[in-house]
Scaffold this motif. Structure first.
Motif, PDB file in Angstrom:
ATOM      1  N   TYR A 534      54.221 155.682   2.783  1.00  9.72           N
ATOM      2  CA  TYR A 534      53.892 155.171   1.292  1.00  9.72           C
ATOM      3  C   TYR A 534      55.145 154.333   0.854  1.00  9.72           C
ATOM      4  O   TYR A 534      55.758 154.719   0.843  1.00  9.72           O
ATOM      5  CB  TYR A 534      53.223 156.524  -0.158  1.00  9.72           C
ATOM      6  N   TYR A 535      55.087 152.958   0.685  1.00 12.99           N
ATOM      7  CA  TYR A 535      55.741 151.723   0.717  1.00 12.99           C
ATOM      8  C   TYR A 535      57.008 152.308   1.735  1.00 12.99           C
ATOM      9  O   TYR A 535      58.145 152.389   0.555  1.00 12.99           O
ATOM     10  CB  TYR A 535      56.533 151.444  -1.047  1.00 12.99           C
ATOM     11  N   GLY A 536      56.952 152.641   2.850  1.00  8.47           N
ATOM     12  CA  GLY A 536      57.681 153.195   3.555  1.00  8.47           C
ATOM     13  C   GLY A 536      58.907 152.206   4.399  1.00  8.47           C
ATOM     14  O   GLY A 536      58.541 151.293   4.748  1.00  8.47           O
ATOM     15  N   VAL A 537      59.487 152.648   4.539  1.00 13.98           N
ATOM     16  CA  VAL A 537      61.360 151.335   5.994  1.00 13.98           C
ATOM     17  C   VAL A 537      60.816 151.931   6.765  1.00 13.98           C
ATOM     18  O   VAL A 537      60.172 153.061   7.315  1.00 13.98           O
ATOM     19  CB  VAL A 537      62.078 152.072   5.282  1.00 13.98           C
ATOM     20  N   SER A 538      59.955 150.319   7.296  1.00 16.14           N
ATOM     21  CA  SER A 538      59.789 150.184   8.700  1.00 16.14           C
ATOM     22  C   SER A 538      61.099 149.357   9.707  1.00 16.14           C
ATOM     23  O   SER A 538      61.752 149.050  11.023  1.00 16.14           O
ATOM     24  CB  SER A 538      59.291 149.714   9.577  1.00 16.14           C
ATOM     25  N   ASP A 539      62.154 148.375   8.679  1.00 11.44           N
ATOM     26  CA  ASP A 539      63.374 147.619   9.135  1.00 11.44           C
ATOM     27  C   ASP A 539      63.926 147.168   8.520  1.00 11.44           C
ATOM     28  O   ASP A 539      64.064 147.040   7.414  1.00 11.44           O
ATOM     29  CB  ASP A 539      62.422 146.352   9.290  1.00 11.44           C
ATOM     30  N   LEU A 540      65.005 148.481   9.388  1.00  7.02           N
ATOM     31  CA  LEU A 540      66.437 148.811   8.567  1.00  7.02           C
ATOM     32  C   LEU A 540      67.471 147.286   7.970  1.00  7.02           C
ATOM     33  O   LEU A 540      67.406 147.245   6.714  1.00  7.02           O
ATOM     34  CB  LEU A 540      67.739 149.492   9.244  1.00  7.02           C
ATOM     35  N   LYS A 541      67.138 146.650   8.949  1.00  7.46           N
ATOM     36  CA  LYS A 541      67.852 144.723   9.378  1.00  7.46           C
ATOM     37  C   LYS A 541      66.982 144.110   7.750  1.00  7.46           C
ATOM     38  O   LYS A 541      67.447 143.627   6.683  1.00  7.46           O
ATOM     39  CB  LYS A 541      68.279 144.341  10.217  1.00  7.46           C
ATOM     40  N   ILE A 559      72.861 154.632   7.313  1.00  8.98           N
ATOM     41  CA  ILE A 559      73.373 154.257   9.099  1.00  8.98           C
ATOM     42  C   ILE A 559      75.241 153.986   9.487  1.00  8.98           C
ATOM     43  O   ILE A 559      75.993 154.961   9.815  1.00  8.98           O
ATOM     44  CB  ILE A 559      72.435 153.118   9.181  1.00  8.98           C
ATOM     45  N   ALA A 560      75.682 153.197   9.297  1.00  9.78           N
ATOM     46  CA  ALA A 560      77.075 152.620   9.546  1.00  9.78           C
ATOM     47  C   ALA A 560      77.684 151.110   8.607  1.00  9.78           C
ATOM     48  O   ALA A 560      76.430 150.842   8.592  1.00  9.78           O
ATOM     49  CB  ALA A 560      77.125 152.743  11.593  1.00  9.78           C
ATOM     50  N   PRO A 561      78.592 151.097   8.940  1.00  5.97           N
ATOM     51  CA  PRO A 561      79.242 149.906   8.302  1.00  5.97           C
ATOM     52  C   PRO A 561      79.047 148.331   9.670  1.00  5.97           C
ATOM     53  O   PRO A 561      78.687 148.671  10.293  1.00  5.97           O
ATOM     54  CB  PRO A 561      80.937 149.796   7.557  1.00  5.97           C
ATOM     55  N   ALA A 562      78.823 148.111   8.832  1.00  3.52           N
ATOM     56  CA  ALA A 562      78.427 146.601   9.661  1.00  3.52           C
ATOM     57  C   ALA A 562      80.310 146.310   9.999  1.00  3.52           C
ATOM     58  O   ALA A 562      81.209 146.864  10.071  1.00  3.52           O
ATOM     59  CB  ALA A 562      78.163 145.404   9.150  1.00  3.52           C
ATOM     60  N   PRO A 563      80.480 146.176  11.751  1.00  2.00           N
ATOM     61  CA  PRO A 563      78.787 145.084  12.481  1.00  2.00           C
ATOM     62  C   PRO A 563      78.576 146.159  13.226  1.00  2.00           C
ATOM     63  O   PRO A 563      77.249 145.761  14.090  1.00  2.00           O
ATOM     64  CB  PRO A 563      80.051 144.260  13.412  1.00  2.00           C
ATOM     65  N   GLN A 564      79.091 147.288  13.733  1.00  2.00           N
ATOM     66  CA  GLN A 564      78.674 148.297  13.849  1.00  2.00           C
ATOM     67  C   GLN A 564      76.781 149.051  14.108  1.00  2.00           C
ATOM     68  O   GLN A 564      76.565 149.663  14.950  1.00  2.00           O
ATOM     69  CB  GLN A 564      78.694 149.862  13.844  1.00  2.00           C
ATOM     70  N   ALA A 565      76.092 148.434  12.137  1.00  2.00           N
ATOM     71  CA  ALA A 565      75.544 148.856  12.481  1.00  2.00           C
ATOM     72  C   ALA A 565      73.998 147.950  13.156  1.00  2.00           C
ATOM     73  O   ALA A 565      73.462 148.331  12.970  1.00  2.00           O
ATOM     74  CB  ALA A 565      74.827 148.574  10.998  1.00  2.00           C
ATOM     75  N   ASP A 566      74.647 147.205  13.631  1.00  2.00           N
ATOM     76  CA  ASP A 566      73.329 146.142  13.951  1.00  2.00           C
ATOM     77  C   ASP A 566      73.153 146.696  15.410  1.00  2.00           C
ATOM     78  O   ASP A 566      71.201 146.543  15.470  1.00  2.00           O
ATOM     79  CB  ASP A 566      74.461 144.708  14.906  1.00  2.00           C
ATOM     80  N   ALA A 567      73.375 147.747  15.776  1.00  2.00           N
ATOM     81  CA  ALA A 567      72.605 148.317  16.846  1.00  2.00           C
ATOM     82  C   ALA A 567      71.997 149.344  16.427  1.00  2.00           C
ATOM     83  O   ALA A 567      71.101 149.547  17.150  1.00  2.00           O
ATOM     84  CB  ALA A 567      73.654 148.508  17.810  1.00  2.00           C
ATOM     85  N   LEU A 568      72.481 149.997  15.436  1.00  2.00           N
ATOM     86  CA  LEU A 568      71.533 151.459  15.302  1.00  2.00           C
ATOM     87  C   LEU A 568      71.023 150.574  14.536  1.00  2.00           C
ATOM     88  O   LEU A 568      69.545 151.703  14.437  1.00  2.00           O
ATOM     89  CB  LEU A 568      73.075 152.010  14.390  1.00  2.00           C
ATOM     90  N   TYR A 569      70.395 149.803  14.048  1.00  2.00           N
ATOM     91  CA  TYR A 569      68.995 149.107  12.879  1.00  2.00           C
ATOM     92  C   TYR A 569      68.304 148.789  14.206  1.00  2.00           C
ATOM     93  O   TYR A 569      67.381 149.540  14.123  1.00  2.00           O
ATOM     94  CB  TYR A 569      69.959 147.558  12.207  1.00  2.00           C
ATOM     95  N   GLN A 570      68.282 148.292  15.201  1.00  2.00           N
ATOM     96  CA  GLN A 570      67.833 148.057  16.426  1.00  2.00           C
ATOM     97  C   GLN A 570      67.457 149.312  16.603  1.00  2.00           C
ATOM     98  O   GLN A 570      65.607 149.502  17.111  1.00  2.00           O
ATOM     99  CB  GLN A 570      68.600 146.981  17.452  1.00  2.00           C
ATOM    100  N   ALA A 571      68.203 150.163  16.987  1.00  2.00           N
ATOM    101  CA  ALA A 571      67.512 151.678  17.603  1.00  2.00           C
ATOM    102  C   ALA A 571      66.741 152.582  16.436  1.00  2.00           C
ATOM    103  O   ALA A 571      65.717 152.870  17.391  1.00  2.00           O
ATOM    104  CB  ALA A 571      68.562 152.522  17.821  1.00  2.00           C
ATOM    105  N   ARG A 572      66.978 152.022  15.554  1.00  2.00           N
ATOM    106  CA  ARG A 572      66.119 153.432  14.400  1.00  2.00           C
ATOM    107  C   ARG A 572      65.357 152.621  13.508  1.00  2.00           C
ATOM    108  O   ARG A 572      64.239 153.771  13.355  1.00  2.00           O
ATOM    109  CB  ARG A 572      67.767 153.966  13.514  1.00  2.00           C
ATOM    110  N   SER A 573      64.902 151.204  13.755  1.00  2.00           N
ATOM    111  CA  SER A 573      64.335 151.226  13.297  1.00  2.00           C
ATOM    112  C   SER A 573      62.691 151.093  14.070  1.00  2.00           C
ATOM    113  O   SER A 573      62.583 150.394  15.392  1.00  2.00           O
ATOM    114  CB  SER A 573      64.149 149.645  12.648  1.00  2.00           C
TER     115      SER A 573
END
Length: 666
Positions: A534-541, A559-573
């Motif tokens: 239900y209106y769920g998050v699929s793309d963190l970025k 998740i994490a502050p930028a710029p560490q977040a980019d790799a985690l966004y990719q991994a967890r989205s």
């Protein structure tokens, strides 16, 4: 635990039981109740949602034995400050001041005179009101949006005073405090000479770190030099309140739990009033929530959460001793206290919103002298027979990393039905939204809709949930999409290991943040066989790019502050890993959602279509983040049931046989 069915009328597989708890009953029977206030002469005010009127919120007043509607159609008492709103009205004497959702203007209504706006049209929104009667003004949080609605600029928040009708400048707005990203909880001292309020700034959310400010109100109505008296980047302060004797109280989690404190006027350290491992507050998702009030300068009436269950008590301020107040509720969402005049020991009553596993949310009045309880309003008009209701069991179970997770388990229950011997039920694991929120065990027809059809339901308070202290909330710090998923999986496996669930028919469903948990569980793990988002998050970025101001930096904590977040966004989205998702899913999405925009769900649906995975999509016009319209509540429940039954090869009946949703790749 639920009542064991006696003399079953019909034998049918789990998940295909006939039930009198229809989707229409869920939609028609659930009247959201919120936002308590007390007026003159013992009047009690509250907001009631009207699903049959497109989710309109109306203001009701209990006067003696009579309940009156203060804001008839087309008035809608609602604000979208922070998008989640709350704190949409205030009462003074026999006058109410409120935000009308259609135009975001402030209105007043006095007695039987029709409501009239007293602020100009514009791009501003207001919330969290306090009436400054001596200066003929309303103090409020204002959220000023840019003139260009397509602008990507964030709105500006401030604390303002608004001239009341009859004042020298009705509707005129004067900024009292600005410069912080967020403001809330303006509270005027009983003598009108001091103002307290809360602030916080990006990237913090209010349950991570807030500051409590105090300033004198000068002769012209402006504020003197403000002083920060509590809080900081790692301390969450909430619900400041003034006692009848002019002392300032607040709730802080500096000890690891949200406990009550009294500000020291002389500048010394604040005094803990009743230190304990329990929560005297809840996360500030909406404005205006109250979990304590003053019976007198010597006594507080409060509700607190102990291991996920609410308690109600009197608190003697001098001794710090709690005395339980008898009541039937296990969840108390908010309360207001009507105190006797002055600072003496007498008190009239308290009003609360409460519920339990067999009591849907209701408004009750408790006389504190004699203890008599009177129910004034029900969220459900006709509660189903107890034979159709599942009473949950509170369970704690081991999860990954040595954690202990918590949940409520609802077994299938229907006095007319029985499953074939030796079979086990499909179980729906629910991951709540937030994710900084909590699930409670108050009777909800939406849950009983499933249990009365032969589904088990596990409602999980995963690590990151509130109600269990700061350390439990912080278990999700940097771990969103991991800890929540692990706790949901561990809960499902716990039920299978104890013979309470069919391991081949496990379902996970969730909304908003719970939708991310659902999608991650299905994408990165192989325990659940079906899912509903239900209106769920699929793309963190994408969430960062599209989200509203209130949550625009939330992922820096989750998740994490930028710029560490980019790799985690990719991994967890999940949207980046659709090649790993092979479980059938159904998606529900409001097309007016500003919190999780529709493109998040639509991208997942399209990816699953292309991969030939069974998928269904139900877009809803005129709905935002959460569904309010009765016809859409019915539509989504019937579609979800049909989807599960088709995927598990269960027989469908009644309206479900008419295929209320198209399943692609079936």
């Amino acid at each position: 635990m639920s009542t064991t069915p006696q003399s079953p009328v019909c034998l049918a597989p789990y998940g295909a039981w006939a039930s009198p708890i229809s989707a229409a009953l869920v939609a028609a029977g659930a009247t959201p109740l919120s936002s308590l206030a007390l007026g003159a002469d013992g009047d009690i005010y509250w907001l009631a949602g009207r699903a049959s009127e497109a989710g309109r919120q109306t203001l009701l007043r209990r006067h003696g034995a009579r309940t009156d509607e203060v804001t008839p159609l087309p008035l809608n008492v609602r604000t979208r400050v922070h998008e989640y709103g709350g704190g949409a009205y205030a009462v003074h004497g026999d006058t109410v001041y409120f935000s009308h959702f259609a135009d975001n203007r402030l209105y007043s209504r006095c007695g039987d005179i029709a409501a009239e706006p007293f602020t100009a049209p514009g791009r501003q929104r207001f919330a969290d009101f306090v009436v400054d009667a001596g200066r003929q003004r309303l103090i409020a949080v204002r959220e000023q949006h840019p003139d260009d609605p397509d602008s990507h600029a964030q709105p500006e928040n401030a604390l303002v005073a608004v001239g009341l009708p009859g004042s020298a400048a009705p509707g005129a707005e004067t900024v009292l405090a600005s410069g912080h990203d967020f403001y809330s909880s303006p509270r005027l001292s009983p003598d009108g000479r001091m103002l307290a309020w809360l602030t916080w700034d990006h990237p913090r959310m209010p349950w991570q770190g807030t500051e409590l400010w105090l300033a004198p109100v000068l002769e012209g109505g402006t504020l003197g030099t403000p002083l920060c008296v509590a809080g900081g980047p790692e301390e969450s302060v909430c619900q400041p309140e003034w006692a009848p004797d002019g002392r300032l109280y607040f709730v802080s989690d500096r000890s690891g739990f949200w406990n009550l404190y009294r500000h020291a006027d002389a500048g010394g350290p604040a005094q803990a009033i009743c230190p304990m491992e329990a929560e005297f507050a809840s996360p500030h998702w909406v404005f205006g929530n109250a979990m304590y009030g003053f019976a007198s300068a010597q006594e507080i009436v409060c509700t607190y959460i102990d291991k996920g269950v609410s308690r109600l008590a009197r608190l003697d301020i001098a001794s710090g001793k709690l005395e339980a107040i008898a009541n039937p509720y296990e969840e108390i969402r908010e309360l207001k206290v009507s105190a006797a005049a002055g600072s003496g020991p007498g008190v009239n009553f308290l009003a609360l919103l409460g519920g339990s596993p067999t009591i849907p949310l209701e408004l009750a009045r408790i006389d504190l002298a004699g203890g008599e309880l009177e129910v004034l309003a029900h969220s459900i008009g006709d509660t189903p027979d107890l034979g159709y209701l599942s009473v949950p069991e509170s369970i704690s179970y081991p999860s990954a990393g040595g954690r202990t997770a918590h949940a409520f388990y609802y077994p299938p229950a229907n006095k007319d039905m029985q499953a074939p011997a030796g079979t086990k039920p499909p179980v729906i694991v629910i991951s709540h939204g937030g994710p900084t929120s909590m699930t409670v065990n108050t009777l909800k027809l939406a849950t009983q809709f499933w249990t009365s059809r032969g589904f088990g339901v596990l409602d999980v308070n995963y690590g990151g949930s509130s109600g269990f202290g700061r350390a439990y909330r912080d278990a999700l710090k940097g771990q969103w999409g991991i800890v929540d998923v692990e706790d949901c999986i561990a809960g499902a496996q716990y039920l299978v290991q104890h013979g309470m669930a069919d391991g081949e028919r496990l379902i996970i469903r969730g909304g908003s943040a719970g939708g991310l948990t659902t999608l991650c569980a299905l994408t990165f793990h192989d325990v659940f066989k079906l899912g509903a988002s239900y209106y769920g998050v699929s793309d963190l970025k994408g969430l960062d790019q599209d989200s509203h101001k209130f949550e625009s930096h939330y992922n820096e904590y989750l998740i994490a502050p930028a710029p560490q977040a980019d790799a985690l966004y990719q991994a967890r989205s999940p949207i980046n890993h659709t090649d790993r998702l092979a479980r059938p899913m159904i998606f529900f999405q409001g097309l007016d959602d500003k919190v999780v925009p529709p493109q998040q769900s639509e991208a997942m649906v399209q990816a699953l279509k292309q991969r030939r995975v069974p998928v269904a999509y139900v877009p809803l016009e005129g709905e935002g983040h959460g569904f309010r319209k009765a016809e859409n509540i019915i539509r989504t429940l019937e579609a979800e049931l049909y989807f599960y039954q088709r995927m598990f090869g269960l027989p469908t009946a009644g309206a479900q046989a008419q295929a209320p949703v198209e399943i692609h790749n079936l």
